[in-house]
Enzyme design. Sequence first.
Site, PDB file in Angstrom:
ATOM      1  CG  LEU A   1      13.673 -19.236  22.706  1.00  0.00           C
ATOM      2  CD1 LEU A   1      14.465 -19.692  21.486  1.00  0.00           C
ATOM      3  CD2 LEU A   1      14.067 -20.071  23.918  1.00  0.00           C
ATOM      4  CB  CYS A   2       8.833 -17.134  20.462  1.00  0.00           C
ATOM      5  SG  CYS A   2       9.019 -16.918  18.684  1.00  0.00           S
ATOM      6  CG  HIS A   3       6.903 -22.996  18.588  1.00  0.00           C
ATOM      7  ND1 HIS A   3       5.728 -23.427  18.039  1.00  0.00           N
ATOM      8  CD2 HIS A   3       7.707 -24.080  18.629  1.00  0.00           C
ATOM      9  CE1 HIS A   3       5.823 -24.725  17.755  1.00  0.00           C
ATOM     10  NE2 HIS A   3       7.024 -25.143  18.115  1.00  0.00           N
TER      11      HIS A   3
END
Length: 112
Positions: free
Chosen positions: A69-71
Site C-alpha cells: 500500500l502507498c498513496h
Amino acid sequence: MIDQVRPSDLDAWFAQDPAAAPVLLDVREPWELQTASVVPQGFTLVAIPMNEIPSRLGELDASHRVACLCHHGARSQRVAAFLSQNGFADVANVAGGIDAWSAARDAGVPRY
C-alpha cells in the site's frame, strides 16, 4: 504478474490462502502515516518506507500473503515487484492506494 487488488476486495484476496498470514505492507513515508493510516482488521500492518525495503527485507516473511500500500499505488507496485523478484510468491498491489482505501473502504481515513 502482480495482482492488483482494490481495497474493497482485499479481504477476499487474503482469504485465498487461509494458511498464510495476511500482511498489509505500507510503504509510505512516516509523515504520510501520521497524516492517514489504516486500522488493521484481520491482517497485520507493517510500515516500512519504500526506500528502506531492500535493507529491511529480513523483517518480512515470504510465506505470508503481502499486499503493498502507498498513496496512489505506484510506489507499492514497485515494492510488490521487488518482493516478487526476491522470493515472495503471494504479493499484491492495493490499487489506488490509501486514497482509494478512504474512498471505498473506510471514509474515516483522511485523504491528502
